[in-house]
Design a protein around this motif. Structure first.
Motif, short mmCIF file in Angstrom:
data_model
loop_
_atom_site.label_atom_id
_atom_site.label_comp_id
_atom_site.label_asym_id
_atom_site.label_seq_id
_atom_site.Cartn_x
_atom_site.Cartn_y
_atom_site.Cartn_z
N TYR A 91 -13.16 -9.78 7.02
CA TYR A 91 -13.63 -9.26 5.74
C TYR A 91 -14.75 -10.13 5.16
O TYR A 91 -15.59 -9.66 4.40
N GLN A 156 -0.46 -6.44 12.48
CA GLN A 156 0.61 -5.44 12.52
C GLN A 156 1.93 -6.09 12.94
O GLN A 156 3.00 -5.78 12.38
N ARG A 184 3.44 -8.12 1.04
CA ARG A 184 2.32 -7.42 0.38
C ARG A 184 0.98 -8.04 0.77
O ARG A 184 0.00 -7.33 0.97
N GLU A 187 0.17 -6.89 4.24
CA GLU A 187 -0.23 -5.48 4.26
C GLU A 187 -1.67 -5.30 3.77
O GLU A 187 -2.40 -4.44 4.28
N VAL A 188 -2.08 -6.10 2.78
CA VAL A 188 -3.48 -6.05 2.33
C VAL A 188 -4.41 -6.47 3.46
O VAL A 188 -5.45 -5.85 3.70
N LEU A 190 -3.83 -6.25 6.63
CA LEU A 190 -3.82 -5.19 7.63
C LEU A 190 -4.74 -4.04 7.21
O LEU A 190 -5.49 -3.50 8.03
N GLN A 191 -4.71 -3.67 5.93
CA GLN A 191 -5.56 -2.59 5.45
C GLN A 191 -7.04 -2.93 5.54
O GLN A 191 -7.86 -2.10 5.92
N ARG A 194 -8.05 -2.49 9.11
CA ARG A 194 -8.15 -1.07 9.46
C ARG A 194 -9.46 -0.47 8.95
O ARG A 194 -10.11 0.33 9.64
N GLU A 195 -9.83 -0.85 7.72
CA GLU A 195 -11.08 -0.34 7.17
C GLU A 195 -12.28 -0.84 7.97
O GLU A 195 -13.23 -0.10 8.21
#
Length: 215
Positions: A91, A156, A184, A187-188, A190-191, A194-195
């Motif tokens: 990111y 994951q 949490r 999971e952020v 991971l998202q 994915r993006e």
């Protein structure tokens, strides 16, 4: 390990955040100060700045600073934060990073954790021997997609394991709350991956007409 820096059009740099009226954060810049998940948990207060930055570097590399945090709860949160940062490095790739630390004088090292994040986010291992510090401008789509896919699989696996751990802690509410807080964060991460993967697949398809691989 030898470092090789490749020439590129845009080199990620460290930005100093300011309260000056009218100042705006430059484009392509991510904020990584203490108000974000990327902040340095080893605060400068009470220790030299260079020591705090070096602790941050060693901690991301795997050093165990649990005894420094004293509390087992804080130690668990520290480990969750480390895994989140490592998973979210894509990111930050190719972006300028902003923090409040003063910029160094010419010829002096940058004593800010953001400089460590810039180095790690724009680095890859090539040939198993050398590390090349790169920006997105020099890494092609297939290379970055391979890296993101690897990080995605790791993220994951962390999310799945944390979910199982939370289920096992249902009879211990305080521990379960800490576990789900870490979940949490995972999971952020991971998202975000994915993006990034979706963007790379779209970019690769538009450049050569290939169909993206299945999810």
């Amino acid at each position: 390990m030898q470092l090789e820096t490749l020439r590129c059009k845009v080199v990620p740099r460290r930005i100093q955040l300011k309260h000056t009226k009218g100042w705006r954060m430059p484009s392509d810049t991510r904020k990584v100060d203490g108000s974000t998940i990327f902040g340095n948990p080893f605060q400068v207060c009470g220790r030299p700045r260079d020591e705090a930055v070096e602790m941050f570097r060693e901690w991301l590399a795997g050093a165990d600073y649990g005894p420094v945090m004293v509390s087992p709860i804080l130690t668990q949160r520290l480990e969750a934060k480390r895994q989140w940062i490592l998973g979210a490095l894509p990111y930050l790739r190719g972006k300028h990073l902003a923090c409040w630390c003063p910029l160094p004088d010419h010829g002096h090292p940058d004593l800010c954790h953001a400089s460590v994040l810039i180095e790690l986010a724009n680095k890859r291992v090539a040939g198993g021997r050398h590390q090349k510090v790169m920006s997105c401008a020099t890494m092609d789509v297939d290379e970055e997609l391979e890296l993101v896919n690897r990080r995605l699989a790791e993220a994951q696996a962390r999310v799945d394991e944390q979910r199982r751990r939370a289920m096992r802690l249902r009879r211990d509410p305080p521990a379960e709350r800490i576990c789900r807080e870490a979940l949490r964060q995972f999971e952020v991460s991971l998202q975000l991956l994915r993006e990034r993967r979706a963007y790379l697949l779209k970019r690769g398809k538009s450049s050569d007409g290939r169909q993206p691989p299945p999810e």
